[in-house]
Motif scaffolding. Sequence first.
Motif, PDB file in Angstrom:
ATOM      1  N   TYR A  20     -12.855   0.225 -28.302  1.00  0.00           N
ATOM      2  CA  TYR A  20     -10.985  -0.148 -27.378  1.00  0.00           C
ATOM      3  C   TYR A  20      -9.827   0.447 -28.369  1.00  0.00           C
ATOM      4  O   TYR A  20      -9.123   0.643 -28.082  1.00  0.00           O
ATOM      5  N   GLY A  21      -9.616  -1.260 -28.901  1.00  0.00           N
ATOM      6  CA  GLY A  21      -8.640  -1.529 -29.785  1.00  0.00           C
ATOM      7  C   GLY A  21      -8.369  -0.641 -30.701  1.00  0.00           C
ATOM      8  O   GLY A  21      -6.541   0.569 -30.403  1.00  0.00           O
ATOM      9  N   ARG A  22      -9.430   0.291 -30.806  1.00  0.00           N
ATOM     10  CA  ARG A  22      -9.131   1.049 -32.135  1.00  0.00           C
ATOM     11  C   ARG A  22      -8.239   1.968 -31.589  1.00  0.00           C
ATOM     12  O   ARG A  22      -7.639   3.292 -32.319  1.00  0.00           O
ATOM     13  N   PHE A  23      -8.763   2.962 -30.577  1.00  0.00           N
ATOM     14  CA  PHE A  23      -8.466   3.863 -29.291  1.00  0.00           C
ATOM     15  C   PHE A  23      -6.642   3.409 -29.757  1.00  0.00           C
ATOM     16  O   PHE A  23      -5.941   5.110 -29.226  1.00  0.00           O
ATOM     17  N   PHE A  24      -6.496   2.453 -29.191  1.00  0.00           N
ATOM     18  CA  PHE A  24      -5.107   2.662 -28.726  1.00  0.00           C
ATOM     19  C   PHE A  24      -4.281   2.709 -29.490  1.00  0.00           C
ATOM     20  O   PHE A  24      -2.906   3.107 -29.630  1.00  0.00           O
ATOM     21  N   THR A  25      -5.222   2.467 -30.627  1.00  0.00           N
ATOM     22  CA  THR A  25      -4.081   1.743 -32.052  1.00  0.00           C
ATOM     23  C   THR A  25      -3.855   3.789 -32.961  1.00  0.00           C
ATOM     24  O   THR A  25      -2.152   4.325 -32.732  1.00  0.00           O
ATOM     25  N   TYR A  26      -4.956   4.541 -31.989  1.00  0.00           N
ATOM     26  CA  TYR A  26      -5.103   5.902 -33.209  1.00  0.00           C
ATOM     27  C   TYR A  26      -3.853   6.985 -31.640  1.00  0.00           C
ATOM     28  O   TYR A  26      -3.143   7.600 -31.658  1.00  0.00           O
ATOM     29  N   MET A  27      -3.759   6.571 -30.082  1.00  0.00           N
ATOM     30  CA  MET A  27      -2.885   7.009 -29.243  1.00  0.00           C
ATOM     31  C   MET A  27      -1.850   7.047 -30.056  1.00  0.00           C
ATOM     32  O   MET A  27      -0.909   7.816 -28.886  1.00  0.00           O
ATOM     33  N   ASN A  28      -1.468   5.459 -30.226  1.00  0.00           N
ATOM     34  CA  ASN A  28       0.001   5.299 -30.653  1.00  0.00           C
ATOM     35  C   ASN A  28       0.522   6.104 -31.635  1.00  0.00           C
ATOM     36  O   ASN A  28       1.622   6.558 -31.603  1.00  0.00           O
ATOM     37  N   LEU A  29      -0.109   6.472 -32.526  1.00  0.00           N
ATOM     38  CA  LEU A  29      -0.185   7.247 -33.667  1.00  0.00           C
ATOM     39  C   LEU A  29       0.222   8.113 -33.285  1.00  0.00           C
ATOM     40  O   LEU A  29       1.119   8.813 -33.125  1.00  0.00           O
ATOM     41  N   PHE A  30      -0.616   8.376 -32.635  1.00  0.00           N
ATOM     42  CA  PHE A  30      -0.833  10.545 -31.409  1.00  0.00           C
ATOM     43  C   PHE A  30       0.759  10.406 -31.431  1.00  0.00           C
ATOM     44  O   PHE A  30       2.021  11.579 -31.525  1.00  0.00           O
ATOM     45  N   THR A  31       0.965   9.941 -29.958  1.00  0.00           N
ATOM     46  CA  THR A  31       2.467   9.836 -29.224  1.00  0.00           C
ATOM     47  C   THR A  31       3.798   9.819 -30.574  1.00  0.00           C
ATOM     48  O   THR A  31       4.713  10.220 -30.341  1.00  0.00           O
ATOM     49  N   PHE A  32       3.387   8.773 -31.666  1.00  0.00           N
ATOM     50  CA  PHE A  32       4.718   9.312 -32.742  1.00  0.00           C
ATOM     51  C   PHE A  32       5.069  10.029 -33.437  1.00  0.00           C
ATOM     52  O   PHE A  32       6.139  10.424 -33.371  1.00  0.00           O
ATOM     53  N   SER A  33       3.573  10.449 -33.729  1.00  0.00           N
ATOM     54  CA  SER A  33       3.508  11.741 -34.288  1.00  0.00           C
ATOM     55  C   SER A  33       4.471  12.635 -33.767  1.00  0.00           C
ATOM     56  O   SER A  33       4.949  13.822 -34.721  1.00  0.00           O
ATOM     57  N   MET A  34       4.378  12.547 -32.278  1.00  0.00           N
ATOM     58  CA  MET A  34       4.190  13.764 -31.503  1.00  0.00           C
ATOM     59  C   MET A  34       5.724  13.522 -31.379  1.00  0.00           C
ATOM     60  O   MET A  34       6.925  14.821 -31.088  1.00  0.00           O
ATOM     61  N   LEU A  35       6.254  13.036 -30.793  1.00  0.00           N
ATOM     62  CA  LEU A  35       7.689  12.250 -31.279  1.00  0.00           C
ATOM     63  C   LEU A  35       8.474  12.723 -32.031  1.00  0.00           C
ATOM     64  O   LEU A  35      10.080  13.092 -32.187  1.00  0.00           O
ATOM     65  N   GLY A  36       8.199  11.765 -33.728  1.00  0.00           N
ATOM     66  CA  GLY A  36       8.767  12.422 -35.027  1.00  0.00           C
ATOM     67  C   GLY A  36       9.035  13.807 -34.965  1.00  0.00           C
ATOM     68  O   GLY A  36      10.111  14.444 -35.583  1.00  0.00           O
ATOM     69  N   LEU A  37       8.075  14.152 -34.249  1.00  0.00           N
ATOM     70  CA  LEU A  37       8.035  16.390 -34.241  1.00  0.00           C
ATOM     71  C   LEU A  37       8.969  16.895 -33.846  1.00  0.00           C
ATOM     72  O   LEU A  37       9.541  17.775 -34.074  1.00  0.00           O
ATOM     73  N   VAL A  38       9.361  16.034 -32.519  1.00  0.00           N
ATOM     74  CA  VAL A  38      10.738  16.692 -31.943  1.00  0.00           C
ATOM     75  C   VAL A  38      11.481  16.823 -32.051  1.00  0.00           C
ATOM     76  O   VAL A  38      12.902  17.446 -32.130  1.00  0.00           O
ATOM     77  N   VAL A  39      11.489  15.262 -32.541  1.00  0.00           N
ATOM     78  CA  VAL A  39      13.337  14.979 -32.735  1.00  0.00           C
ATOM     79  C   VAL A  39      13.410  15.050 -34.103  1.00  0.00           C
ATOM     80  O   VAL A  39      14.568  15.127 -34.715  1.00  0.00           O
ATOM     81  N   ALA A  40      12.757  15.702 -34.765  1.00  0.00           N
ATOM     82  CA  ALA A  40      13.383  16.209 -36.286  1.00  0.00           C
ATOM     83  C   ALA A  40      14.489  17.486 -36.162  1.00  0.00           C
ATOM     84  O   ALA A  40      14.212  18.001 -35.854  1.00  0.00           O
ATOM     85  N   PRO A  41      15.652  16.525 -37.071  1.00  0.00           N
ATOM     86  CA  PRO A  41      16.872  17.759 -37.499  1.00  0.00           C
ATOM     87  C   PRO A  41      16.198  18.803 -38.777  1.00  0.00           C
ATOM     88  O   PRO A  41      17.425  19.956 -38.409  1.00  0.00           O
ATOM     89  N   ASN A  42      15.455  18.716 -38.665  1.00  0.00           N
ATOM     90  CA  ASN A  42      14.750  19.568 -40.044  1.00  0.00           C
ATOM     91  C   ASN A  42      13.827  20.597 -40.190  1.00  0.00           C
ATOM     92  O   ASN A  42      12.462  19.557 -39.849  1.00  0.00           O
ATOM     93  N   ILE A  43      13.114  21.420 -40.876  1.00  0.00           N
ATOM     94  CA  ILE A  43      11.276  21.789 -40.932  1.00  0.00           C
ATOM     95  C   ILE A  43      10.955  20.763 -42.230  1.00  0.00           C
ATOM     96  O   ILE A  43       9.770  20.986 -41.833  1.00  0.00           O
ATOM     97  N   ILE A  44      11.565  19.838 -43.113  1.00  0.00           N
ATOM     98  CA  ILE A  44      10.816  19.089 -43.274  1.00  0.00           C
ATOM     99  C   ILE A  44      10.880  18.193 -42.809  1.00  0.00           C
ATOM    100  O   ILE A  44       8.924  17.660 -42.510  1.00  0.00           O
ATOM    101  N   GLN A  45      10.404  16.783 -42.213  1.00  0.00           N
ATOM    102  CA  GLN A  45      10.730  16.480 -41.670  1.00  0.00           C
ATOM    103  C   GLN A  45       9.136  16.500 -40.127  1.00  0.00           C
ATOM    104  O   GLN A  45       8.457  15.831 -40.149  1.00  0.00           O
ATOM    105  N   MET A  46       9.136  17.635 -39.505  1.00  0.00           N
ATOM    106  CA  MET A  46       9.225  18.245 -38.501  1.00  0.00           C
ATOM    107  C   MET A  46       7.474  18.588 -38.999  1.00  0.00           C
ATOM    108  O   MET A  46       6.654  18.518 -39.196  1.00  0.00           O
ATOM    109  N   TYR A  47       7.453  19.485 -40.414  1.00  0.00           N
ATOM    110  CA  TYR A  47       6.482  19.161 -40.874  1.00  0.00           C
ATOM    111  C   TYR A  47       5.344  18.708 -41.601  1.00  0.00           C
ATOM    112  O   TYR A  47       4.013  18.421 -40.989  1.00  0.00           O
ATOM    113  N   VAL A  48       5.895  17.396 -41.614  1.00  0.00           N
ATOM    114  CA  VAL A  48       5.568  15.770 -41.998  1.00  0.00           C
ATOM    115  C   VAL A  48       4.500  15.310 -40.960  1.00  0.00           C
ATOM    116  O   VAL A  48       3.417  14.919 -40.189  1.00  0.00           O
TER     117      VAL A  48
END
Length: 665
Positions: free
Chosen positions: A126-154
């Motif tokens: 249960y706890g591991r699941f929500f940890t991964y879900m938060n990482l997933f959400t952060f990763s997608m949001l970081g991709l969305v707001v990336a001002p350049n293609i390098i941040q988007m790639y990371v």
Amino acid sequence: MPDLPLALQFAWLIPALPFAAFIAVGLGVSPLSKRAAGLVATLAVAAAALCAWLVAWEYYGLYPPDAAHPAIVVWSFEWLPYDAGLSASAGVLLDPIAVLLLVVVTTVSALIHVYSIGYMGGDPGYGRFFTYMNLFTFSMLGLVVAPNIIQMYVCWELVGLSSFLLIGFYYSKPEAVAAAKKAFIVTRFADLGFLIGILLLGFHGHASFAELAPAIAPEAAAQGVANLQAFDFHYLTHPEVLARLQAASVPFLGLSLLTLAMVLVFMGAAGKSAMFPLHIWLPDAMEGPTPVSALIHAATMVVAGVYLVARLMPAFAASGDALAVVMGVGVFTSLFAAVIAVTQDDIKRILAFSTLSQIGYMMLALGVCSPAHPLGYTAGMFHLATHAFFKALLFLCAGAVIHAVHSNNIWDMGGLARKMPITHAAFLAATLAIAGVWPFAGFFSKDEILLAAFSSGHTAVFAAALLVAGLTAFYMFRLYFVTFWGGHRGPHAAHAREAPAVMWVPLAALAAVSAVAGFVPIGSFVSWGEAHEVPHCIDLRIAIPATAIALLGFALAWRLYARDGAGAARAAAALGILYRTIKRKFYVDEAYLAVTKGFIFPYIARPIAWFDRHAVDGGVDLAGWITRTTGRLCRRLQTGQVQTYGVWFVGGILFVLLLLWAALA
């Protein structure tokens, strides 16, 4: 930027909140209290969703309706300095599509988190699941707001890592481990193309940045773009940069540098969005928990490729060949996946192939886009948003059904409309939305794509998209009738019960959004170029045939599946080998296995492995053996006896004298 509204200045909180929850839940909360882990993770994403809605309200409110909405970098810092004029910054960029995706991703993710509290209750991870879900959400949001293609790639790679962890969540299950590895390997292969495309764009940008910067910088400053560098999106889509990239030829099939770079970038987009022939990982991704399927298929991983193409639309449009590739792959994938979905029996696999088809629809819309006909851009983003809501709803309803009947096979269900009335109503709403029935959201966004194809002169594409609309209505109503109508077929269907409130409340919320989202005047907020969509203008040339073919799909599904499915069985038997070929997904997976096991493994992988073991590792081992042997030989000289050292000393002097005599003689 003090002149901006407060909500925009703190837009960095949107990705920061899920990331903070990922750290807190993973390292602190989860080991102490599993229940608290779910609560903290959900509250963080819900707070991010609230911030996203406030940002959208302020951003779109800054400008009058139908006005151009510029890109604003609200926060950034230099992250990776390479050379003068060549660096990558990290930050938060807000523009119409970024703001739209922030709202969609956080809203859908928050509702899925709430649903997961009930769905994953009692699971040992249960706890591991929500940890991964938060990482997933952060990763997608970081991709969305990336001002350049390098941040988007990371962040792009972080999304891939998150999906690997979540698809393989049940790591003791061999099928889940295999599915996770399959998704990781296929997307890594595609991302290699993406990386090479980035390097091509960055290399050319470095070569010409000093010359182009004076012409670009004032325009960028006027639009509020800070720290302009060669990898920034504004730079990579500037007309002068694109003209030079298009003029630069490369010795490969006669392509321009721009075309080659954009085709390679699209390779990464096709892998992440599971476009043919890189689609094989997505159906197997169903091995993860159902909330993971909802998140991957609705608002995160698979739409990342669509977002990438939209983000670089000026670059794709400047290369007609690259945009033609986007259109062709989108058309074929949408039709290919829709045909396969007609024959599948696993409820999650039907929805998986439906996702493939709908993502192909979005790529199709972007592919028919051009400066003269920019409607496809708006239509693609509109369908991305509406699809996120009703596809998440479909997967969450499927999860509730699986939770109740303990089976993924639709032929183990039946008669659930009476047992699960809320889930039934929500699933029906989502089915009507994806089938394109007025007034549900899918009607407006699907017709927008059809209009974009028709008005841009792509008649064949329009015909294929219309056929896909009919197939979509057919396989979705097939799924609906078999699951919720008729008698109880499976051993647990008769004892099914409605999901608990923590699960059905998100279903009700998503059903409401799926019913009304189509009335949002998306063209007033998201557009490309000078032309703007006329909000809510239903074109009868499109609406009538699209509605007719949707009704035809519904009628055929009713005829074959509304009762006992005997008619469908007879039709399948009559089709014979064609039906079996479609049900086996045209044997694409078998073809991959034949190529990998029959050629790549024995003739490429094994020789490379032999070279690695014997040449690379052997060279290292040889160096170690030489060192050890030399040490053993030298050790024998260290005897500790004065007589031995005296002999060597005298011998050394005599040897030196002999050398001197030989040199002077």
